[in-house]
Design a protein around this motif. Structure first.
Motif, PDB file in Angstrom:
ATOM      1  N   ALA A  23     -55.442   0.643 -52.124  1.00 16.32           N
ATOM      2  CA  ALA A  23     -54.334   0.177 -51.289  1.00 16.32           C
ATOM      3  C   ALA A  23     -53.201   1.199 -51.249  1.00 16.32           C
ATOM      4  O   ALA A  23     -52.634   1.476 -50.177  1.00 16.32           O
ATOM      5  N   SER A  24     -52.876   1.786 -52.401  1.00 17.19           N
ATOM      6  CA  SER A  24     -51.790   2.771 -52.462  1.00 17.19           C
ATOM      7  C   SER A  24     -52.138   4.016 -51.655  1.00 17.19           C
ATOM      8  O   SER A  24     -51.309   4.538 -50.901  1.00 17.19           O
ATOM      9  N   GLU A  25     -53.379   4.476 -51.803  1.00 14.32           N
ATOM     10  CA  GLU A  25     -53.791   5.681 -51.082  1.00 14.32           C
ATOM     11  C   GLU A  25     -53.933   5.406 -49.590  1.00 14.32           C
ATOM     12  O   GLU A  25     -53.578   6.252 -48.765  1.00 14.32           O
ATOM     13  N   TYR A  26     -54.434   4.233 -49.245  1.00 13.96           N
ATOM     14  CA  TYR A  26     -54.541   3.889 -47.825  1.00 13.96           C
ATOM     15  C   TYR A  26     -53.156   3.859 -47.188  1.00 13.96           C
ATOM     16  O   TYR A  26     -52.963   4.353 -46.073  1.00 13.96           O
ATOM     17  N   ALA A  27     -52.188   3.296 -47.895  1.00 18.57           N
ATOM     18  CA  ALA A  27     -50.820   3.251 -47.377  1.00 18.57           C
ATOM     19  C   ALA A  27     -50.246   4.655 -47.239  1.00 18.57           C
ATOM     20  O   ALA A  27     -49.531   4.955 -46.282  1.00 18.57           O
ATOM     21  N   ARG A  28     -50.581   5.536 -48.176  1.00 17.07           N
ATOM     22  CA  ARG A  28     -50.082   6.916 -48.113  1.00 17.07           C
ATOM     23  C   ARG A  28     -50.692   7.662 -46.936  1.00 17.07           C
ATOM     24  O   ARG A  28     -50.002   8.419 -46.238  1.00 17.07           O
ATOM     25  N   ILE A 105     -44.700   3.651 -54.883  1.00 22.54           N
ATOM     26  CA  ILE A 105     -45.606   3.052 -53.904  1.00 22.54           C
ATOM     27  C   ILE A 105     -45.018   3.229 -52.510  1.00 22.54           C
ATOM     28  O   ILE A 105     -43.815   3.011 -52.301  1.00 22.54           O
ATOM     29  N   PRO A 106     -45.826   3.621 -51.519  1.00 25.84           N
ATOM     30  CA  PRO A 106     -45.312   3.777 -50.153  1.00 25.84           C
ATOM     31  C   PRO A 106     -44.641   2.505 -49.638  1.00 25.84           C
ATOM     32  O   PRO A 106     -45.053   1.387 -49.986  1.00 25.84           O
ATOM     33  N   SER A 107     -43.626   2.677 -48.800  1.00 32.06           N
ATOM     34  CA  SER A 107     -42.829   1.542 -48.334  1.00 32.06           C
ATOM     35  C   SER A 107     -43.580   0.625 -47.382  1.00 32.06           C
ATOM     36  O   SER A 107     -43.127  -0.485 -47.094  1.00 32.06           O
ATOM     37  N   ASN A 108     -44.747   1.051 -46.889  1.00 30.95           N
ATOM     38  CA  ASN A 108     -45.528   0.225 -45.968  1.00 30.95           C
ATOM     39  C   ASN A 108     -46.565  -0.638 -46.682  1.00 30.95           C
ATOM     40  O   ASN A 108     -47.441  -1.214 -46.044  1.00 30.95           O
ATOM     41  N   LEU A 109     -46.448  -0.744 -48.018  1.00 28.79           N
ATOM     42  CA  LEU A 109     -47.385  -1.570 -48.773  1.00 28.79           C
ATOM     43  C   LEU A 109     -46.688  -2.856 -49.215  1.00 28.79           C
ATOM     44  O   LEU A 109     -45.607  -2.817 -49.812  1.00 28.79           O
ATOM     45  N   PHE A 110     -47.339  -3.982 -48.938  1.00 30.12           N
ATOM     46  CA  PHE A 110     -46.791  -5.302 -49.254  1.00 30.12           C
ATOM     47  C   PHE A 110     -47.800  -6.060 -50.127  1.00 30.12           C
ATOM     48  O   PHE A 110     -48.998  -5.785 -50.093  1.00 30.12           O
ATOM     49  N   LEU A 111     -47.294  -7.042 -50.858  1.00 28.83           N
ATOM     50  CA  LEU A 111     -48.105  -7.717 -51.868  1.00 28.83           C
ATOM     51  C   LEU A 111     -47.831  -9.216 -51.855  1.00 28.83           C
ATOM     52  O   LEU A 111     -46.676  -9.648 -51.792  1.00 28.83           O
ATOM     53  N   VAL A 112     -48.911 -10.011 -51.903  1.00 24.60           N
ATOM     54  CA  VAL A 112     -48.793 -11.410 -52.290  1.00 24.60           C
ATOM     55  C   VAL A 112     -49.148 -11.438 -53.770  1.00 24.60           C
ATOM     56  O   VAL A 112     -50.304 -11.211 -54.152  1.00 24.60           O
ATOM     57  N   VAL A 113     -48.153 -11.650 -54.597  1.00 26.93           N
ATOM     58  CA  VAL A 113     -48.255 -11.450 -56.045  1.00 26.93           C
ATOM     59  C   VAL A 113     -49.252 -12.426 -56.669  1.00 26.93           C
ATOM     60  O   VAL A 113     -49.299 -13.614 -56.318  1.00 26.93           O
ATOM     61  N   LEU A 311     -48.495   3.073 -65.827  1.00 27.38           N
ATOM     62  CA  LEU A 311     -47.173   3.431 -65.318  1.00 27.38           C
ATOM     63  C   LEU A 311     -46.975   3.023 -63.856  1.00 27.38           C
ATOM     64  O   LEU A 311     -45.875   3.186 -63.318  1.00 27.38           O
ATOM     65  N   GLY A 312     -48.019   2.513 -63.240  1.00 30.75           N
ATOM     66  CA  GLY A 312     -47.898   2.116 -61.841  1.00 30.75           C
ATOM     67  C   GLY A 312     -47.725   3.295 -60.908  1.00 30.75           C
ATOM     68  O   GLY A 312     -47.079   3.184 -59.866  1.00 30.75           O
ATOM     69  N   ILE A 313     -48.331   4.427 -61.264  1.00 33.67           N
ATOM     70  CA  ILE A 313     -48.273   5.621 -60.420  1.00 33.67           C
ATOM     71  C   ILE A 313     -49.671   5.849 -59.845  1.00 33.67           C
ATOM     72  O   ILE A 313     -50.613   6.105 -60.600  1.00 33.67           O
ATOM     73  N   PRO A 314     -49.846   5.750 -58.537  1.00 35.66           N
ATOM     74  CA  PRO A 314     -51.178   5.994 -57.966  1.00 35.66           C
ATOM     75  C   PRO A 314     -51.720   7.348 -58.410  1.00 35.66           C
ATOM     76  O   PRO A 314     -50.968   8.313 -58.546  1.00 35.66           O
ATOM     77  N   ILE A 315     -53.015   7.413 -58.628  1.00 36.17           N
ATOM     78  CA  ILE A 315     -53.632   8.617 -59.190  1.00 36.17           C
ATOM     79  C   ILE A 315     -53.367   9.846 -58.326  1.00 36.17           C
ATOM     80  O   ILE A 315     -53.183  10.956 -58.842  1.00 36.17           O
ATOM     81  N   ALA A 316     -53.279   9.677 -56.997  1.00 36.99           N
ATOM     82  CA  ALA A 316     -53.049  10.813 -56.107  1.00 36.99           C
ATOM     83  C   ALA A 316     -51.611  11.335 -56.213  1.00 36.99           C
ATOM     84  O   ALA A 316     -51.329  12.456 -55.789  1.00 36.99           O
ATOM     85  N   SER A 317     -50.709  10.521 -56.765  1.00 37.73           N
ATOM     86  CA  SER A 317     -49.315  10.930 -56.933  1.00 37.73           C
ATOM     87  C   SER A 317     -48.996  11.332 -58.364  1.00 37.73           C
ATOM     88  O   SER A 317     -47.901  11.853 -58.640  1.00 37.73           O
TER      89      SER A 317
END
Length: 352
Positions: A23-28, A105-113, A311-317
């Motif tokens: 999800a993080s990478e797709y948003a990026r 996390i990119p600003s275009n990513l949203f979550l239903v917790v 740490l909540g850091i996507p692997i690509a970042s």
């Protein structure tokens, strides 16, 4: 819009980690699209990672769970329990913009917790399928589809992509997730139990009999009865695989081939169960072409994988160097990142 469920009937294959990374990478990669994660796992691990990881993410989860208005998947399910057969159209009120909590996390990513109260609600959701109108089972099983429709409508039906993180158990909330999904990603690990789990997926969801005369699941029978669409198999993913030497590589290949044979057999008898991708590609006509389209492997980045989620850091970042993990200094090597980053980047490029 594409809706992906990430599920296998086995724990420990990295469903939540994969959801977080994909999800993080797709948003990026797709800044012009909104990306939605729906965390349908009571452990809420993908929510924790997205919100900041093992320390910060857990604190933010606690704050969200403790608020009077429970802005979580369980809050929405509670709405539906109160109004089981008519949508309250309240789904848009349950999304969280992840970047307001975690700027990695990119600003275009949203979550239903995610929310552990799903476990407590499960029996109440199940009971809603029995009283009421004749098609109560069908109506209840499209609750999450209604949730997505509410959110998409609030976004003026803009193009978006949805990832649903599922719990391994085949519970009522897993059934709701699968009836909402259009495509299924099946993670597996390199062990014999993964082969059994893949068999269970094919049996529980698609009615593939494991043994002669073996009963089919109520889920399969009911979805067939109501002519409800099931998610197409999009890809099965060997997740965070470790191949340190020739013997482990050989062991993985053996398990991988066994699992591939199971799904290849389903393809030969029921190719309509699969999603040909990308759009316009020719239908696979050989075992090799089938494997190229429907199988993918993600290597284990070892320490980097752990640090990324914690740490909540996507692997690509994530960058190489020393990281503070719960007060302890951990070193991430570039060689570790090189093992997994290209896998995740390319895998997302295969998602439509």
């Amino acid at each position: 819009m594409a809706i992906y469920a990430i599920w296998n009937n086995k724990g420990g294959v990295g469903k939540s980690y994969l959801t977080f990374q994909l999800a993080s990478e797709y948003a990026r990669q797709n800044r012009d699209k909104r990306v939605l994660v729906i965390d349908m796992c009571p452990q809420a691990n993908s929510s924790s990672m997205l919100l900041g990881g093992m320390v910060d993410g857990e604190e933010r989860l606690t704050e969200i769970h403790s608020s009077q208005a429970r802005k979580t998947i369980s809050g929405y399910i509670e709405d539906r329990i109160r109004s089981p057969y008519m949508s309250p159209n309240s789904g848009a009120g349950y999304i969280t913009q992840v970047s307001t909590h975690n700027n990695r996390i990119p600003s275009n990513l949203f979550l239903v917790v995610g929310d552990d109260q799903l476990e407590i609600q499960a029996s109440r959701v199940t009971s809603a399928t029995f009283p009421g109108p004749q098609d109560a089972w069908r109506i209840v099983h499209i609750w999450i589809r209604d949730l997505i429709a509410d959110i998409q409508a609030s976004w003026n039906d803009e193009d978006c992509c949805v990832f649903i993180d599922c719990n391994p158990s085949f519970s009522i909330y897993t059934e709701l997730a699968l009836t909402a999904a259009e495509r299924l990603l099946i993670p597996f690990s390199a062990d014999g139990s993964s082969k059994r789990a893949v068999k269970a997926v094919l049996s529980l969801v698609y009615g593939v009999r494991r043994y002669q005369g073996y009963p089919q699941s109520d889920f399969f029978l009911e979805t067939t009865r109501y002519r409800m669409a099931l998610p197409d198999i999009y890809m099965y993913i060997g997740n965070r695989l470790t191949q340190m030497n020739s013997s482990s590589a050989s062991a993985f290949k053996t398990v991988d081939n066994e699992i591939g044979d199971e799904i290849w057999g389903v393809w030969q008898s029921s190719p309509q169960t699969f999603c040909i991708h990308p759009n316009g590609s020719p239908t696979p006509s050989s075992r090799r072409a089938f494997k190229t389209m429907f199988q993918y492997e993600v290597n284990d980045a070892n320490t980097a994988s752990i640090v990324s989620g914690a740490l909540g850091i996507p692997i690509a970042s994530l960058t190489a160097g020393k990281k503070n993990l719960a007060g302890k200094i951990i070193t991430v090597n570039q060689s570790q990142l090189d093992k997994q980053v290209p896998n995740i980047t390319q895998l997302v490029q295969n998602l439509e």
